[in-house]
Motif scaffolding. Structure first.
Motif, PDB file in Angstrom:
ATOM      1  N   ASN A 241      31.942 -13.552   3.191  1.00 19.57           N
ATOM      2  CA  ASN A 241      31.803 -14.070   4.552  1.00 19.57           C
ATOM      3  C   ASN A 241      32.218 -13.055   5.607  1.00 19.57           C
ATOM      4  O   ASN A 241      32.241 -13.366   6.804  1.00 19.57           O
ATOM      5  N   GLU A 242      32.573 -11.859   5.167  1.00 16.61           N
ATOM      6  CA  GLU A 242      33.055 -10.839   6.106  1.00 16.61           C
ATOM      7  C   GLU A 242      32.087  -9.682   6.270  1.00 16.61           C
ATOM      8  O   GLU A 242      32.412  -8.675   6.881  1.00 16.61           O
ATOM      9  N   LEU A 243      30.884  -9.798   5.723  1.00 19.22           N
ATOM     10  CA  LEU A 243      29.849  -8.772   5.861  1.00 19.22           C
ATOM     11  C   LEU A 243      30.300  -7.429   5.273  1.00 19.22           C
ATOM     12  O   LEU A 243      30.062  -6.375   5.821  1.00 19.22           O
ATOM     13  N   ASN A 244      30.976  -7.502   4.114  1.00 16.89           N
ATOM     14  CA  ASN A 244      31.396  -6.268   3.452  1.00 16.89           C
ATOM     15  C   ASN A 244      30.298  -5.678   2.568  1.00 16.89           C
ATOM     16  O   ASN A 244      30.222  -4.463   2.394  1.00 16.89           O
ATOM     17  N   THR A 245      29.464  -6.539   1.987  1.00 13.66           N
ATOM     18  CA  THR A 245      28.492  -6.078   0.996  1.00 13.66           C
ATOM     19  C   THR A 245      27.335  -5.352   1.673  1.00 13.66           C
ATOM     20  O   THR A 245      26.770  -5.829   2.659  1.00 13.66           O
ATOM     21  N   LYS A 246      26.979  -4.199   1.110  1.00 18.34           N
ATOM     22  CA  LYS A 246      25.954  -3.358   1.708  1.00 18.34           C
ATOM     23  C   LYS A 246      25.008  -2.832   0.632  1.00 18.34           C
ATOM     24  O   LYS A 246      25.364  -2.765  -0.548  1.00 18.34           O
ATOM     25  N   LEU A 247      23.828  -2.453   1.079  1.00 17.53           N
ATOM     26  CA  LEU A 247      22.855  -1.806   0.210  1.00 17.53           C
ATOM     27  C   LEU A 247      22.898  -0.310   0.483  1.00 17.53           C
ATOM     28  O   LEU A 247      22.802   0.113   1.639  1.00 17.53           O
ATOM     29  N   TRP A 248      23.022   0.458  -0.591  1.00 15.09           N
ATOM     30  CA  TRP A 248      23.062   1.915  -0.498  1.00 15.09           C
ATOM     31  C   TRP A 248      21.877   2.480  -1.270  1.00 15.09           C
ATOM     32  O   TRP A 248      21.550   2.000  -2.361  1.00 15.09           O
ATOM     33  N   THR A 249      21.241   3.490  -0.709  1.00 17.72           N
ATOM     34  CA  THR A 249      20.115   4.129  -1.379  1.00 17.72           C
ATOM     35  C   THR A 249      20.440   5.606  -1.581  1.00 17.72           C
ATOM     36  O   THR A 249      20.676   6.332  -0.609  1.00 17.72           O
ATOM     37  N   ASP A 250      20.520   6.014  -2.850  1.00 16.13           N
ATOM     38  CA  ASP A 250      20.917   7.394  -3.186  1.00 16.13           C
ATOM     39  C   ASP A 250      22.214   7.769  -2.483  1.00 16.13           C
ATOM     40  O   ASP A 250      22.359   8.856  -1.915  1.00 16.13           O
ATOM     41  N   SER A 251      23.167   6.818  -2.491  1.00 11.34           N
ATOM     42  CA  SER A 251      24.514   7.010  -1.929  1.00 11.34           C
ATOM     43  C   SER A 251      24.540   7.064  -0.405  1.00 11.34           C
ATOM     44  O   SER A 251      25.587   7.360   0.180  1.00 11.34           O
ATOM     45  N   SER A 252      23.419   6.789   0.253  1.00 10.47           N
ATOM     46  CA  SER A 252      23.387   6.708   1.710  1.00 10.47           C
ATOM     47  C   SER A 252      23.259   5.249   2.124  1.00 10.47           C
ATOM     48  O   SER A 252      22.534   4.477   1.484  1.00 10.47           O
ATOM     49  N   LEU A 253      23.947   4.876   3.180  1.00  4.87           N
ATOM     50  CA  LEU A 253      23.914   3.492   3.635  1.00  4.87           C
ATOM     51  C   LEU A 253      22.518   3.124   4.101  1.00  4.87           C
ATOM     52  O   LEU A 253      21.938   3.787   4.956  1.00  4.87           O
ATOM     53  N   ALA A 254      21.978   2.046   3.536  1.00  4.94           N
ATOM     54  CA  ALA A 254      20.673   1.543   3.969  1.00  4.94           C
ATOM     55  C   ALA A 254      20.856   0.438   4.996  1.00  4.94           C
ATOM     56  O   ALA A 254      20.357   0.524   6.123  1.00  4.94           O
ATOM     57  N   THR A 255      21.609  -0.622   4.632  1.00  2.47           N
ATOM     58  CA  THR A 255      21.805  -1.739   5.553  1.00  2.47           C
ATOM     59  C   THR A 255      22.919  -2.645   5.047  1.00  2.47           C
ATOM     60  O   THR A 255      23.241  -2.647   3.854  1.00  2.47           O
ATOM     61  N   SER A 256      23.499  -3.408   5.951  1.00  2.00           N
ATOM     62  CA  SER A 256      24.436  -4.460   5.566  1.00  2.00           C
ATOM     63  C   SER A 256      23.663  -5.691   5.118  1.00  2.00           C
ATOM     64  O   SER A 256      22.518  -5.901   5.526  1.00  2.00           O
ATOM     65  N   ILE A 257      24.305  -6.501   4.262  1.00  2.32           N
ATOM     66  CA  ILE A 257      23.667  -7.708   3.741  1.00  2.32           C
ATOM     67  C   ILE A 257      24.390  -8.917   4.343  1.00  2.32           C
ATOM     68  O   ILE A 257      25.575  -9.147   4.067  1.00  2.32           O
ATOM     69  N   TRP A 258      23.673  -9.675   5.166  1.00  2.00           N
ATOM     70  CA  TRP A 258      24.268 -10.833   5.828  1.00  2.00           C
ATOM     71  C   TRP A 258      24.299 -12.022   4.877  1.00  2.00           C
ATOM     72  O   TRP A 258      23.507 -12.097   3.927  1.00  2.00           O
ATOM     73  N   PRO A 259      25.214 -12.969   5.113  1.00  3.74           N
ATOM     74  CA  PRO A 259      25.230 -14.198   4.303  1.00  3.74           C
ATOM     75  C   PRO A 259      23.867 -14.886   4.322  1.00  3.74           C
ATOM     76  O   PRO A 259      23.231 -14.998   5.375  1.00  3.74           O
ATOM     77  N   GLY A 260      23.402 -15.293   3.158  1.00  8.59           N
ATOM     78  CA  GLY A 260      22.099 -15.915   3.034  1.00  8.59           C
ATOM     79  C   GLY A 260      20.991 -14.939   2.684  1.00  8.59           C
ATOM     80  O   GLY A 260      19.869 -15.357   2.374  1.00  8.59           O
ATOM     81  N   GLN A 261      21.282 -13.650   2.726  1.00  9.99           N
ATOM     82  CA  GLN A 261      20.289 -12.646   2.357  1.00  9.99           C
ATOM     83  C   GLN A 261      20.534 -12.152   0.939  1.00  9.99           C
ATOM     84  O   GLN A 261      21.652 -12.240   0.422  1.00  9.99           O
ATOM     85  N   TRP A 262      19.476 -11.663   0.299  1.00  6.10           N
ATOM     86  CA  TRP A 262      19.608 -11.037  -1.000  1.00  6.10           C
ATOM     87  C   TRP A 262      18.744  -9.788  -1.061  1.00  6.10           C
ATOM     88  O   TRP A 262      17.866  -9.574  -0.207  1.00  6.10           O
ATOM     89  N   VAL A 263      18.984  -8.961  -2.060  1.00  5.23           N
ATOM     90  CA  VAL A 263      18.277  -7.695  -2.216  1.00  5.23           C
ATOM     91  C   VAL A 263      17.251  -7.831  -3.336  1.00  5.23           C
ATOM     92  O   VAL A 263      17.590  -8.305  -4.431  1.00  5.23           O
ATOM     93  N   ARG A 264      16.038  -7.421  -3.070  1.00  2.00           N
ATOM     94  CA  ARG A 264      15.002  -7.388  -4.106  1.00  2.00           C
ATOM     95  C   ARG A 264      14.646  -5.921  -4.376  1.00  2.00           C
ATOM     96  O   ARG A 264      14.301  -5.188  -3.454  1.00  2.00           O
ATOM     97  N   VAL A 265      14.739  -5.521  -5.648  1.00  3.59           N
ATOM     98  CA  VAL A 265      14.474  -4.142  -6.047  1.00  3.59           C
ATOM     99  C   VAL A 265      13.362  -4.141  -7.092  1.00  3.59           C
ATOM    100  O   VAL A 265      13.380  -4.957  -8.030  1.00  3.59           O
ATOM    101  N   HIS A 266      12.419  -3.242  -6.950  1.00  2.00           N
ATOM    102  CA  HIS A 266      11.368  -3.099  -7.953  1.00  2.00           C
ATOM    103  C   HIS A 266      10.824  -1.673  -7.900  1.00  2.00           C
ATOM    104  O   HIS A 266      11.151  -0.898  -6.990  1.00  2.00           O
ATOM    105  N   MET A 267      10.001  -1.326  -8.855  1.00  6.11           N
ATOM    106  CA  MET A 267       9.398   0.000  -8.886  1.00  6.11           C
ATOM    107  C   MET A 267       8.505   0.191  -7.668  1.00  6.11           C
ATOM    108  O   MET A 267       7.707  -0.682  -7.331  1.00  6.11           O
ATOM    109  N   ALA A 268       8.639   1.336  -7.037  1.00  6.02           N
ATOM    110  CA  ALA A 268       7.830   1.631  -5.865  1.00  6.02           C
ATOM    111  C   ALA A 268       6.393   1.964  -6.257  1.00  6.02           C
ATOM    112  O   ALA A 268       6.117   2.366  -7.398  1.00  6.02           O
ATOM    113  N   ASP A 269       5.493   1.819  -5.304  1.00  5.15           N
ATOM    114  CA  ASP A 269       4.099   2.174  -5.540  1.00  5.15           C
ATOM    115  C   ASP A 269       3.882   3.684  -5.509  1.00  5.15           C
ATOM    116  O   ASP A 269       2.830   4.170  -5.916  1.00  5.15           O
TER     117      ASP A 269
END
Length: 307
Positions: A241-269
């Motif tokens: 509930n404190e907005l600590n969880t984040k998405l990192w891409t190759d060790s660089s910050l991509a975005t914060s994850i707000w409550p109610g959001q989730w991350v979907r990962v799959h093979m790129a085109d």
């Protein structure tokens, strides 16, 4: 390969890398090649300017630096289909780069490229995006993020070390809940980086597969898993509930994850395309040299290969 328009990116704040970039630019311009050159680093991202300023296709990107510089180039250039000549100039480990010794005679390199005397290695990429709303009809709530190594869902805070509680679904089925420092979703290329440090598997880059590895899990039952490349990985942060969880891409910050959001990962085109100048490239030799495996250091007189 035609060399009519080329990107040259060098490691920011590294004099050696910049000097070689300038040398390359002079030589290529003497061959009637248009050159776009700039620094790449934590605070420098030249690629959006490069890509938005051209009207004709870019034939090649020459990236001079270490693995971090190369990863940044792959995230930006792979979706555009631009091949990358990566050279270890000013870097450290150099897992993704061509040896500097093969690059020193740069005029010979340009001759080889124009004479099609090289190989192209394609490496799998991952794509991630945030979603929210109903699981049946989820709504995207972020841009697309790409990685060559790994996507990481991990909390970060200035004044403490929060624990992550993450639930993972594979193709819509709940697989496990992880409590610990975070979760890695890696390509075969990324299996020798953060994933290896987290005791994950090493996967040959010639494969298409996804490695999911928990980071310092509190349960000894939480284990890495290799899944098919077309799998869809959904990661749900729980109890944050404190907005600590984040998405990192190759060790660089991509975005914060707000409550109610989730991350979907799959093979790129898209895939990352790397120019190979080595005549006898070997992934296993790279492992022996870069990871300093014992087979590269210990020699016996009764070795069967010498009989």
């Amino acid at each position: 390969m035609e060399l009519k328009q080329v990107i040259i990116a060098y490691k920011a704040a590294d004099a050696q890398s910049k000097s070689w970039a300038q040398t390359c630019a002079r030589q290529l311009e003497a061959r009637d090649c248009k050159v776009l050159m700039g620094p790449s680093g934590f605070k420098d991202n030249p690629y959006p300017v490069f890509l938005s300023s051209v009207t004709e296709k870019i034939d090649l990107a020459i990236v001079l630096g270490g693995d971090g510089t190369i990863l940044a180039s792959a995230r930006q250039l792979a979706p555009e289909g631009i091949p990358i000549l990566a050279v270890n100039v000013g870097g450290h480990l150099g897992f993704l780069t061509e040896p500097f010794e093969l690059f020193q005679n740069t005029e010979n390199v340009w001759d080889r490229l124009q004479g099609d005397r090289y190989a192209v290695q394609q490496r799998m990429m991952l794509e991630a995006r945030l979603f929210e709303g109903d699981k049946i009809n989820p709504k995207p709530s972020s841009e697309r993020f790409y990685c060559l190594n790994e996507m990481c869902v991990k909390p970060a805070s200035i004044d403490r070390m929060p624990t992550a509680v993450l639930e993972m679904e594979l193709d819509g089925e709940v697989v496990d809940q992880y409590q610990g420092d975070g979760l890695l979703v890696a390509t075969p290329t990324g299996s020798t980086c953060y994933t290896a440090s987290a005791n994950g598997p090493i996967v040959h880059p010639g494969m298409d597969a996804i490695a999911v590895t928990p980071i310092c899990p509190l349960s000894l039952a939480s284990r890495p898993i290799i899944i098919p490349p077309r799998s869809v990985v959904d990661i749900w942060p729980l109890g944050d509930n404190e907005l600590n969880t984040k998405l990192w891409t190759d060790s660089s910050l991509a975005t914060s994850i707000w409550p109610g959001q989730w991350v979907r990962v799959h093979m790129a085109d898209c895939v990352a395309k790397f120019i190979i100048l080595q005549e006898h490239y070997s992934f296993y030799q790279t492992l022996r040299e870069k990871l300093q495996w014992a087979g590269a250091r210990i020699h016996y007189d009764n070795n069967h290969r010498s009989n």
